[in-house]
Design a protein around this motif. Sequence first.
Motif, PDB file in Angstrom:
ATOM      1  N   VAL A   1      24.305  47.747  35.928  1.00 29.03           N
ATOM      2  CA  VAL A   1      25.515  46.998  35.574  1.00 29.03           C
ATOM      3  C   VAL A   1      26.695  47.955  35.435  1.00 29.03           C
ATOM      4  O   VAL A   1      27.782  47.708  35.955  1.00 29.03           O
ATOM      5  N   SER A   2      26.462  49.051  34.738  1.00 31.49           N
ATOM      6  CA  SER A   2      27.512  50.058  34.565  1.00 31.49           C
ATOM      7  C   SER A   2      27.983  50.592  35.913  1.00 31.49           C
ATOM      8  O   SER A   2      29.188  50.753  36.157  1.00 31.49           O
ATOM      9  N   GLY A   3      27.034  50.855  36.816  1.00 32.68           N
ATOM     10  CA  GLY A   3      27.385  51.370  38.130  1.00 32.68           C
ATOM     11  C   GLY A   3      28.222  50.400  38.933  1.00 32.68           C
ATOM     12  O   GLY A   3      29.214  50.792  39.553  1.00 32.68           O
ATOM     13  N   PHE A   4      27.845  49.127  38.911  1.00 35.91           N
ATOM     14  CA  PHE A   4      28.616  48.118  39.642  1.00 35.91           C
ATOM     15  C   PHE A   4      30.036  48.002  39.089  1.00 35.91           C
ATOM     16  O   PHE A   4      31.001  47.859  39.848  1.00 35.91           O
ATOM     17  N   LEU A   5      30.183  48.057  37.763  1.00 33.82           N
ATOM     18  CA  LEU A   5      31.509  47.949  37.159  1.00 33.82           C
ATOM     19  C   LEU A   5      32.384  49.131  37.547  1.00 33.82           C
ATOM     20  O   LEU A   5      33.573  48.972  37.847  1.00 33.82           O
ATOM     21  N   LEU A   6      31.816  50.349  37.538  1.00 32.49           N
ATOM     22  CA  LEU A   6      32.597  51.524  37.907  1.00 32.49           C
ATOM     23  C   LEU A   6      33.007  51.460  39.375  1.00 32.49           C
ATOM     24  O   LEU A   6      34.156  51.741  39.728  1.00 32.49           O
ATOM     25  N   ILE A   7      32.083  51.081  40.246  1.00 30.41           N
ATOM     26  CA  ILE A   7      32.395  50.977  41.673  1.00 30.41           C
ATOM     27  C   ILE A   7      33.451  49.898  41.905  1.00 30.41           C
ATOM     28  O   ILE A   7      34.375  50.076  42.714  1.00 30.41           O
TER      29      ILE A   7
ATOM     30  N   THR B   1      31.164  68.152  41.236  1.00 32.48           N
ATOM     31  CA  THR B   1      30.450  66.887  41.404  1.00 32.48           C
ATOM     32  C   THR B   1      31.013  65.894  40.398  1.00 32.48           C
ATOM     33  O   THR B   1      31.134  66.208  39.212  1.00 32.48           O
ATOM     34  N   ASP B   2      31.372  64.704  40.870  1.00 30.56           N
ATOM     35  CA  ASP B   2      31.881  63.670  39.969  1.00 30.56           C
ATOM     36  C   ASP B   2      30.693  62.950  39.351  1.00 30.56           C
ATOM     37  O   ASP B   2      30.076  62.079  39.972  1.00 30.56           O
ATOM     38  N   ILE B   3      30.361  63.308  38.119  1.00 28.39           N
ATOM     39  CA  ILE B   3      29.158  62.806  37.479  1.00 28.39           C
ATOM     40  C   ILE B   3      29.188  61.287  37.303  1.00 28.39           C
ATOM     41  O   ILE B   3      28.176  60.608  37.494  1.00 28.39           O
ATOM     42  N   ALA B   4      30.354  60.733  36.967  1.00 30.70           N
ATOM     43  CA  ALA B   4      30.431  59.291  36.725  1.00 30.70           C
ATOM     44  C   ALA B   4      30.094  58.505  37.986  1.00 30.70           C
ATOM     45  O   ALA B   4      29.289  57.566  37.965  1.00 30.70           O
ATOM     46  N   PHE B   5      30.699  58.893  39.113  1.00 31.45           N
ATOM     47  CA  PHE B   5      30.450  58.176  40.357  1.00 31.45           C
ATOM     48  C   PHE B   5      29.040  58.449  40.887  1.00 31.45           C
ATOM     49  O   PHE B   5      28.386  57.543  41.419  1.00 31.45           O
ATOM     50  N   ALA B   6      28.555  59.674  40.750  1.00 29.67           N
ATOM     51  CA  ALA B   6      27.213  60.007  41.244  1.00 29.67           C
ATOM     52  C   ALA B   6      26.148  59.208  40.505  1.00 29.67           C
ATOM     53  O   ALA B   6      25.229  58.648  41.125  1.00 29.67           O
ATOM     54  N   VAL B   7      26.250  59.140  39.181  1.00 27.13           N
ATOM     55  CA  VAL B   7      25.276  58.376  38.395  1.00 27.13           C
ATOM     56  C   VAL B   7      25.373  56.890  38.723  1.00 27.13           C
ATOM     57  O   VAL B   7      24.353  56.189  38.796  1.00 27.13           O
ATOM     58  N   ALA B   8      26.591  56.397  38.942  1.00 21.35           N
ATOM     59  CA  ALA B   8      26.767  54.982  39.271  1.00 21.35           C
ATOM     60  C   ALA B   8      26.098  54.640  40.602  1.00 21.35           C
ATOM     61  O   ALA B   8      25.388  53.630  40.706  1.00 21.35           O
ATOM     62  N   ILE B   9      26.314  55.474  41.620  1.00 18.45           N
ATOM     63  CA  ILE B   9      25.710  55.219  42.931  1.00 18.45           C
ATOM     64  C   ILE B   9      24.191  55.297  42.833  1.00 18.45           C
ATOM     65  O   ILE B   9      23.465  54.465  43.404  1.00 18.45           O
ATOM     66  N   LEU B  10      23.677  56.272  42.095  1.00 18.53           N
ATOM     67  CA  LEU B  10      22.227  56.406  41.918  1.00 18.53           C
ATOM     68  C   LEU B  10      21.649  55.156  41.269  1.00 18.53           C
ATOM     69  O   LEU B  10      20.578  54.666  41.668  1.00 18.53           O
ATOM     70  N   ALA B  11      22.340  54.620  40.276  1.00 14.02           N
ATOM     71  CA  ALA B  11      21.853  53.426  39.586  1.00 14.02           C
ATOM     72  C   ALA B  11      21.815  52.215  40.508  1.00 14.02           C
ATOM     73  O   ALA B  11      20.893  51.405  40.452  1.00 14.02           O
ATOM     74  N   VAL B  12      22.819  52.108  41.373  1.00 17.69           N
ATOM     75  CA  VAL B  12      22.923  50.931  42.242  1.00 17.69           C
ATOM     76  C   VAL B  12      21.910  50.983  43.380  1.00 17.69           C
ATOM     77  O   VAL B  12      21.261  49.981  43.697  1.00 17.69           O
ATOM     78  N   VAL B  13      21.757  52.151  44.028  1.00 14.42           N
ATOM     79  CA  VAL B  13      20.897  52.220  45.223  1.00 14.42           C
ATOM     80  C   VAL B  13      19.477  52.676  44.908  1.00 14.42           C
ATOM     81  O   VAL B  13      18.592  52.532  45.758  1.00 14.42           O
TER      82      VAL B  13
ATOM     83  N   VAL C   1      35.197  52.087  29.320  1.00 18.08           N
ATOM     84  CA  VAL C   1      35.610  53.455  29.640  1.00 18.08           C
ATOM     85  C   VAL C   1      35.513  53.735  31.136  1.00 18.08           C
ATOM     86  O   VAL C   1      36.489  54.138  31.783  1.00 18.08           O
ATOM     87  N   LEU C   2      34.313  53.547  31.715  1.00 24.87           N
ATOM     88  CA  LEU C   2      34.116  53.903  33.118  1.00 24.87           C
ATOM     89  C   LEU C   2      34.923  53.033  34.088  1.00 24.87           C
ATOM     90  O   LEU C   2      35.564  53.566  35.005  1.00 24.87           O
ATOM     91  N   PRO C   3      34.926  51.701  33.928  1.00 21.97           N
ATOM     92  CA  PRO C   3      35.746  50.905  34.856  1.00 21.97           C
ATOM     93  C   PRO C   3      37.234  51.234  34.778  1.00 21.97           C
ATOM     94  O   PRO C   3      37.915  51.314  35.800  1.00 21.97           O
TER      95      PRO C   3
END
Length: 418
Positions: free
Chosen positions: A19-25, A135-147, A278-280
């Motif tokens: 959920v967090s990853g989708f919101l950030l993306i 490395t952008d940790i926020a975006f990397a973790v978000a993509i990992l969570a989604v895929v 925060v992240l979105p």
Amino acid sequence: MTNRRSLSGIADALREDVVSGFLLIAGAVVALLWANSPWNHSYEAIRAFTFGPESLHLHLSVEEWAADGLLAVFFFVVGNELKQEFVHGELRNPRRAMLPIVAALCGMVVPAAVYAGINFGQGDALRGWGIPMATDIAFAVAILAVVGRFLPPALRTFLLTLAIVDDLGAIVVIAVFYTDHLAFAPLIAAIALLAVFGYLQRGRGLAAALDRSRVPNWIVYVPLAAAIWALMHASGVHATIAGVAMGMLMRTRSLPGEEGDPSHRAEHIIRPWSSGLVLPFFALMSAGVVFTGLGTIFTDTAALGIIVGLVGGKLLGIFGGAWVTTKVTSAELNPSLRWVDICGMSLLAGIGFTVSLLITELSFADHPQMLEDAKAGVLFASLLATVLAAGVLGVRSAQYRKQGPPPRSRDSSGHGAR
């Protein structure tokens, strides 16, 4: 009662990485569309709006508040989670903890060397050697969570550890090579208050007295955390380091009479705010890069160095560094992981984005065309790294799904995505 249950359900959902990853993306997509739309002037006006006390050097733009202030909350959550892993989880084993740390160092050195090799003898273009290190940790973790919903949790821990070390390295590089002035008095004061923060966590008498008192803990810790952050910001060091430091200082064991340890209590409360707000908002304010087309990014050596460094350099540095480390030292890869998983994660680490864009601004402020090409290079490299990593990790996630039941989702205790 119904409203309370609804809010509790929303908070539980926001604790899920997916959920967090989708919101950030989603925030990043909205930012990119808005910044490249006919209404981009309103977007820039919001980002550039400044507020805050000038006397404390905190009269910042909305974009700066998002990147330096709000993002420190996310870094606190990440630092806190890593502390739990070092004390109770995957990173208790020094042989496994060593691997992502060495891989992170190699993942900074190799991309910088690749960039420097491409731009050797190119004059001012060489100043951008630090851009592909990040490395952008926020975006990397978000993509990992989604895929990668069915990937082993050890891969997420590996990425978190690597990204934190990477970010600390990037902060040191910015402070030493891209900052004109570092204020040592505020830095020393911030370190002193961090020591107070740690003492309050570990002083058995003080911790027990705070828990027994009628004064809520947040009345003590929130002003202390704000002071640490403000002093770190005033020092010239990227203020998110304050969040990491406080997270790593959290106590992860309960004292007699406590219902739970402060680390997990804080994460249970803060994580939904980090994921849902925060992240979105950070993505919305930071990802709005005006894309002017591919232009000359494949002929401009600075842009080319960024693309090859972030995609190829990160892969070679992280994957190669980790593999060689297991051959020449006692370090070991978690048995639940395979080297192809590390390959996918190494590609994911090529998402430089916000930190890379920051170093780009610092590197080429006096060279407008090179700055535009370099920004386009960061955007293209981050997108390419995302697509390649999503392909590898998506296939691996599907394979893990077929092998057995999916790992447990993050629970409210905060022991990482399982």
